[in-house]
Design a protein around this motif. Structure first.
Motif, PDB file in Angstrom:
ATOM      1  N   GLY A 134     -21.276 -21.879 -67.123  1.00 47.41           N
ATOM      2  CA  GLY A 134     -21.648 -21.555 -68.564  1.00 47.41           C
ATOM      3  C   GLY A 134     -20.438 -20.052 -68.510  1.00 47.41           C
ATOM      4  O   GLY A 134     -20.449 -19.271 -68.263  1.00 47.41           O
ATOM      5  N   MET A 135     -20.027 -20.294 -70.121  1.00 47.85           N
ATOM      6  CA  MET A 135     -19.048 -18.903 -70.813  1.00 47.85           C
ATOM      7  C   MET A 135     -19.718 -18.781 -72.232  1.00 47.85           C
ATOM      8  O   MET A 135     -19.830 -20.081 -72.719  1.00 47.85           O
ATOM      9  N   HIS A 136     -19.340 -17.897 -72.707  1.00 44.87           N
ATOM     10  CA  HIS A 136     -19.541 -17.003 -73.870  1.00 44.87           C
ATOM     11  C   HIS A 136     -18.530 -16.622 -74.045  1.00 44.87           C
ATOM     12  O   HIS A 136     -18.147 -15.375 -73.324  1.00 44.87           O
ATOM     13  N   LEU A 137     -18.236 -15.751 -75.014  1.00 45.85           N
ATOM     14  CA  LEU A 137     -17.610 -14.417 -75.741  1.00 45.85           C
ATOM     15  C   LEU A 137     -18.083 -14.645 -76.720  1.00 45.85           C
ATOM     16  O   LEU A 137     -17.995 -15.413 -78.075  1.00 45.85           O
ATOM     17  N   PHE A 138     -17.861 -12.544 -77.041  1.00 46.45           N
ATOM     18  CA  PHE A 138     -17.923 -11.924 -78.035  1.00 46.45           C
ATOM     19  C   PHE A 138     -16.722 -10.760 -78.589  1.00 46.45           C
ATOM     20  O   PHE A 138     -15.723 -10.364 -77.310  1.00 46.45           O
ATOM     21  N   ARG A 139     -16.391 -10.538 -80.145  1.00 49.66           N
ATOM     22  CA  ARG A 139     -15.125  -9.909 -79.493  1.00 49.66           C
ATOM     23  C   ARG A 139     -15.674  -7.908 -80.280  1.00 49.66           C
ATOM     24  O   ARG A 139     -17.312  -8.819 -81.598  1.00 49.66           O
ATOM     25  N   THR A 140     -15.341  -6.961 -79.823  1.00 50.13           N
ATOM     26  CA  THR A 140     -16.298  -5.739 -80.061  1.00 50.13           C
ATOM     27  C   THR A 140     -14.739  -4.888 -80.833  1.00 50.13           C
ATOM     28  O   THR A 140     -13.506  -5.138 -80.205  1.00 50.13           O
ATOM     29  N   SER A 141     -14.664  -4.246 -81.973  1.00 44.11           N
ATOM     30  CA  SER A 141     -13.070  -3.609 -82.678  1.00 44.11           C
ATOM     31  C   SER A 141     -13.696  -2.165 -82.540  1.00 44.11           C
ATOM     32  O   SER A 141     -15.097  -1.631 -82.837  1.00 44.11           O
ATOM     33  N   TRP A 142     -13.750  -0.880 -82.751  1.00 47.46           N
ATOM     34  CA  TRP A 142     -13.164   0.369 -84.094  1.00 47.46           C
ATOM     35  C   TRP A 142     -14.271   0.429 -85.164  1.00 47.46           C
ATOM     36  O   TRP A 142     -13.882  -0.462 -86.274  1.00 47.46           O
ATOM     37  N   ASP A 143     -15.492   0.259 -85.402  1.00 45.71           N
ATOM     38  CA  ASP A 143     -15.977   0.674 -86.899  1.00 45.71           C
ATOM     39  C   ASP A 143     -16.939   1.950 -86.706  1.00 45.71           C
ATOM     40  O   ASP A 143     -16.716   3.518 -85.888  1.00 45.71           O
ATOM     41  N   ASP A 144     -16.868   1.804 -88.069  1.00 47.81           N
ATOM     42  CA  ASP A 144     -17.953   3.218 -88.296  1.00 47.81           C
ATOM     43  C   ASP A 144     -19.412   3.989 -87.452  1.00 47.81           C
ATOM     44  O   ASP A 144     -19.471   5.392 -87.519  1.00 47.81           O
ATOM     45  N   ASN A 145     -19.476   2.836 -86.906  1.00 48.46           N
ATOM     46  CA  ASN A 145     -20.772   2.813 -85.679  1.00 48.46           C
ATOM     47  C   ASN A 145     -20.721   3.226 -84.563  1.00 48.46           C
ATOM     48  O   ASN A 145     -21.545   3.711 -83.934  1.00 48.46           O
ATOM     49  N   MET A 146     -19.854   2.924 -84.605  1.00 47.20           N
ATOM     50  CA  MET A 146     -18.945   2.511 -82.887  1.00 47.20           C
ATOM     51  C   MET A 146     -18.968   4.595 -82.412  1.00 47.20           C
ATOM     52  O   MET A 146     -19.617   4.362 -81.502  1.00 47.20           O
ATOM     53  N   ALA A 147     -19.082   5.613 -82.917  1.00 44.63           N
ATOM     54  CA  ALA A 147     -18.924   6.805 -81.936  1.00 44.63           C
ATOM     55  C   ALA A 147     -20.550   7.038 -82.077  1.00 44.63           C
ATOM     56  O   ALA A 147     -21.175   7.577 -81.088  1.00 44.63           O
ATOM     57  N   GLY A 148     -21.649   6.879 -83.085  1.00 44.48           N
ATOM     58  CA  GLY A 148     -22.601   6.825 -83.014  1.00 44.48           C
ATOM     59  C   GLY A 148     -23.300   5.872 -81.143  1.00 44.48           C
ATOM     60  O   GLY A 148     -24.623   6.750 -81.083  1.00 44.48           O
ATOM     61  N   VAL A 149     -23.010   4.938 -81.369  1.00 46.16           N
ATOM     62  CA  VAL A 149     -23.375   4.075 -80.276  1.00 46.16           C
ATOM     63  C   VAL A 149     -22.831   5.153 -78.755  1.00 46.16           C
ATOM     64  O   VAL A 149     -23.544   4.674 -77.973  1.00 46.16           O
ATOM     65  N   MET A 150     -21.709   5.476 -78.972  1.00 47.60           N
ATOM     66  CA  MET A 150     -20.981   6.125 -77.687  1.00 47.60           C
ATOM     67  C   MET A 150     -21.658   7.108 -77.376  1.00 47.60           C
ATOM     68  O   MET A 150     -21.934   7.503 -75.657  1.00 47.60           O
ATOM     69  N   GLN A 151     -22.280   8.144 -78.343  1.00 46.32           N
ATOM     70  CA  GLN A 151     -22.804   9.295 -77.880  1.00 46.32           C
ATOM     71  C   GLN A 151     -24.752   8.643 -77.479  1.00 46.32           C
ATOM     72  O   GLN A 151     -24.569   9.470 -76.742  1.00 46.32           O
ATOM     73  N   ARG A 152     -24.791   7.467 -78.295  1.00 42.35           N
ATOM     74  CA  ARG A 152     -26.169   7.444 -77.838  1.00 42.35           C
ATOM     75  C   ARG A 152     -26.428   7.139 -76.243  1.00 42.35           C
ATOM     76  O   ARG A 152     -27.347   7.050 -75.371  1.00 42.35           O
ATOM     77  N   ALA A 153     -25.720   6.220 -76.007  1.00 38.00           N
ATOM     78  CA  ALA A 153     -25.088   5.845 -74.441  1.00 38.00           C
ATOM     79  C   ALA A 153     -24.297   6.745 -73.059  1.00 38.00           C
ATOM     80  O   ALA A 153     -24.473   6.393 -71.690  1.00 38.00           O
ATOM     81  N   GLY A 154     -23.666   7.897 -74.155  1.00 36.76           N
ATOM     82  CA  GLY A 154     -23.427   8.619 -73.018  1.00 36.76           C
ATOM     83  C   GLY A 154     -21.821   8.445 -72.821  1.00 36.76           C
ATOM     84  O   GLY A 154     -21.810   8.663 -71.814  1.00 36.76           O
ATOM     85  N   ILE A 155     -21.752   7.608 -73.353  1.00 31.07           N
ATOM     86  CA  ILE A 155     -19.771   7.178 -73.265  1.00 31.07           C
ATOM     87  C   ILE A 155     -19.003   8.248 -74.119  1.00 31.07           C
ATOM     88  O   ILE A 155     -19.190   8.906 -74.593  1.00 31.07           O
ATOM     89  N   GLU A 156     -18.207   8.472 -73.081  1.00 33.47           N
ATOM     90  CA  GLU A 156     -16.928   9.504 -73.225  1.00 33.47           C
ATOM     91  C   GLU A 156     -16.280   8.866 -73.987  1.00 33.47           C
ATOM     92  O   GLU A 156     -15.866   8.082 -73.519  1.00 33.47           O
ATOM     93  N   GLY A 157     -15.357   9.422 -74.637  1.00 34.03           N
ATOM     94  CA  GLY A 157     -13.990   8.950 -75.014  1.00 34.03           C
ATOM     95  C   GLY A 157     -14.420   8.675 -76.835  1.00 34.03           C
ATOM     96  O   GLY A 157     -13.121   7.949 -77.366  1.00 34.03           O
ATOM     97  N   ALA A 158     -14.999   9.027 -77.335  1.00 30.96           N
ATOM     98  CA  ALA A 158     -15.492   8.754 -79.303  1.00 30.96           C
ATOM     99  C   ALA A 158     -14.856   9.379 -79.665  1.00 30.96           C
ATOM    100  O   ALA A 158     -14.245   8.820 -80.932  1.00 30.96           O
ATOM    101  N   ASN A 159     -13.849  10.779 -79.505  1.00 28.40           N
ATOM    102  CA  ASN A 159     -13.094  11.737 -79.969  1.00 28.40           C
ATOM    103  C   ASN A 159     -11.726  11.186 -79.748  1.00 28.40           C
ATOM    104  O   ASN A 159     -10.362  11.985 -80.234  1.00 28.40           O
ATOM    105  N   MET A 160     -11.826   9.953 -78.983  1.00 30.41           N
ATOM    106  CA  MET A 160     -10.080   9.550 -78.704  1.00 30.41           C
ATOM    107  C   MET A 160      -9.295   8.684 -79.515  1.00 30.41           C
ATOM    108  O   MET A 160      -9.995   7.622 -79.793  1.00 30.41           O
ATOM    109  N   GLU A 161      -8.198   8.912 -79.172  1.00 33.75           N
ATOM    110  CA  GLU A 161      -7.610   7.705 -80.426  1.00 33.75           C
ATOM    111  C   GLU A 161      -6.308   7.911 -80.135  1.00 33.75           C
ATOM    112  O   GLU A 161      -5.480   8.501 -79.214  1.00 33.75           O
ATOM    113  N   PHE A 162      -5.946   5.868 -80.280  1.00 35.25           N
ATOM    114  CA  PHE A 162      -5.093   5.418 -79.580  1.00 35.25           C
ATOM    115  C   PHE A 162      -4.190   5.162 -79.974  1.00 35.25           C
ATOM    116  O   PHE A 162      -3.880   4.788 -81.852  1.00 35.25           O
TER     117      PHE A 162
END
Length: 535
Positions: free
Chosen positions: A488-516
């Motif tokens: 079995g398999m399922h999929l969804f997509r995610t992209s940068w949004d207004d809440n992404m920086a807060g989510v990354m900060q709470r999860a301890g993920i670096e790179g929220a201030n990085m822009e490609f």
């Protein structure tokens, strides 16, 4: 003309039917005016139209009355022919045929519609200059009896409450909600889908409390007799096949030509036995009704077969379309043959394959519903992979594991898997990592795979799997193909949004201030050409 015909005593319903279905009101109106001037024509009209209609409404077969109608019609036709009224007689028969066709449409609508509306289709007729309602199909009576009444014939129980009765004000019932607006409100408020078709739900709003298998329609009951006889024959074949399997199991493997040949023969016989179980119930209308109402028991082979067929007709095709469009195959796996349905939900939001999910919603682990269509319990593993992690050094993309859990038991009746409730250590090897994407990067595909393994994994195998790092996780090297099989398999997509920086900060993920940012393509070396050649 219609008003004049009605005033002279013509049937108002027939007049209105002519005005609606005929062009332009030339059936009963003209017939009534013409036939009253010539009694023989009027008597023929009575024998061809009015008397047969009253006979049909009676609902009782009378061979003597049918014979009298035929004989009297033959004598009237011969008498009209002897008096030279041939043209009038042909004109009258043509109108009678047209009227019979209209009445036939009416009775067809009553017969097929009354199965859902419980015979509430009424016909208006004039009785003593008053329009009264007459039931065409009376639920309490049996139409056209050619055999004794069934013991299971429907009887309306007015003492017990109707389970499909309208709920109290403000409460939506999935059995009877029929408007699109209320259907959407039901899904939003309770997360429950409406049951059955919209026409059936609308009909149930005013229906009587009659069990489906006891509907008082002789054609329906006679068809059920044939289906029951066929089912009895299939049950005898099932018992015979079980005896053959038991006999084959008792014989030594050497007489079959070896253990391998014996096992193959037993597997083939078991498949045929399961097929007979499905054929025994595939035509039962009660089985189909329960399945459409969501009341099917997935322990029975017939309900698993119907659910699998319904899934493969549309939902599996949509999922495979999303997999091919988003290049899950071959970017993540070279091949997929899905045999289990997987549904994904974050809280009360159901996610369709390929939907964009807000980072604030996907911060918490989702809930899966894994529906398998073959019997028995099995253990599965769940892997969530993001194959779109940017790699600046190689100017490409890497893969990352966002969740990994093993030894999750599921069965056709136990389908719900809440990732947040799985036990740490014994099942969860990699806890949920919120999906994230840096600003400027393309959207990330979050692929959820369900792997089936025949037995519960040992601690040694789990230790080897847990050593795999999140970054650079390759699903193709996850486990040996002989041990794990994707079902079995399922999929969804995610992209940068207004809440992404807060989510990354709470999860301890670096790179929220990085822009490609995309590099501008370098210009090709350009050499100015001599302008004299263009003069």
């Amino acid at each position: 003309m219609a008003a004049e015909a009605t005033a002279q005593g013509s049937d108002p319903f027939a007049v209105m039917s002519d005005l609606v279905f005929s062009s332009p009101g030339t059936d009963v109106v003209d017939v009534d005016v013409t036939c009253r001037e010539k009694p023989l024509l009027w008597e023929l009209w009575w024998l061809l139209v009015i008397d047969p209609l009253e006979y049909v409404r009676g609902g009782q077969i009378d061979e003597q009355r049918e014979h009298n109608l035929v004989e009297r019609s033959r004598l009237r036709i011969a008498e009209l022919f002897s008096r030279g009224l041939v043209l009038e007689m042909v004109w009258l028969i043509a109108h009678a045929k047209h009227h019979a066709r209209q009445v036939n449409y009416l009775f067809e609508a009553a017969m097929f519609g009354s199965i859902l509306d419980e015979g509430t289709l009424w016909h208006l007729e004039l009785y003593r200059n008053q329009i009264v309602k007459v039931w065409i199909l009376n639920p309490k009576s049996r139409g056209f009896r050619t055999s004794p009444a069934l013991k299971l014939e429907a009887s309306i129980d007015t003492s017990s409450p109707n389970p499909d009765a309208p709920p109290p004000l403000g409460v939506l019932n999935p059995n009877i909600v029929s408007s699109p607006r209320l259907e959407r409100k039901l899904v939003r408020s309770t997360g429950q889908q409406p049951i059955g078709s919209r026409r059936r739900r609308a009909a149930l709003q005013n229906s009587k409390n009659i069990p489906f298998e006891q509907l008082p329609y002789q054609c329906f009951q006679e068809a059920r007799k044939l289906l029951l006889a066929d089912r009895e024959e299939k049950l005898k074949q099932i018992e015979e096949e079980r005896r053959r399997i038991a006999k084959s199991q008792a014989i030594h493997a050497a007489q079959h030509g070896g253990e391998f040949v014996k096992n193959g023969r037993l597997i083939s016989m078991q498949k045929y036995l399961e097929k007979l179980k499905i054929l025994a119930d595939i035509n039962d209308p009660v089985i189909k009704k329960r399945f459409e109402d969501g009341e099917g028991d997935m322990n029975r082979p017939i309900y698993r077969f119907l659910a699998d067929r319904q899934w493969r007709q549309q939902r599996r095709q949509i999922l495979m379309q999303r997999i091919n469009q988003m290049h899950i195959v071959p970017d993540v796996l070279p091949y997929l043959d899905l045999t289990a349905e997987v549904r994904l939900a974050f809280g009360r939001r159901n996610v369709q394959p390929g939907d964009f999910v807000d980072s604030l919603i996907s911060e918490t682990p989702p809930r899966l519903n894994v529906q398998v269509f073959d019997k028995g319990e099995r253990y599965v593993s769940i892997v969530v992979v993001d194959p779109d992690v940017p790699n600046v050094e190689t100017d490409g993309f890497d893969s990352r594991c966002h969740f990994l859990a093993v030894n999750i038991p599921i069965s056709p009746t136990s389908t719900s898997v809440a990732l947040s409730r799985l036990s740490e250590g014994t099942q969860v090897l990699r806890p949920w990592l919120p999906p994230h994407a840096q600003k400027g990067s393309p959207y990330h595909r979050m692929a959820i795979f369900i792997y089936e393994h025949g037995r519960k994994l040992r601690s040694k195998t789990m230790e080897g799997i847990s050593k795999k790092a999140r970054s650079g996780f390759r699903l193709r090297r996850f486990t040996p193909k002989s041990l794990f099989k994707p079902i079995g398999m399922h999929l969804f997509r995610t992209s940068w949004d207004d809440n992404m920086a807060g989510v990354m900060q709470r999860a301890g993920i670096e790179g929220a201030n990085m822009e490609f940012r995309r590099k501008k393509p370098e210009k090709l070396p350009y050499k100015k050409k001599d302008g004299a050649r263009y003069r």
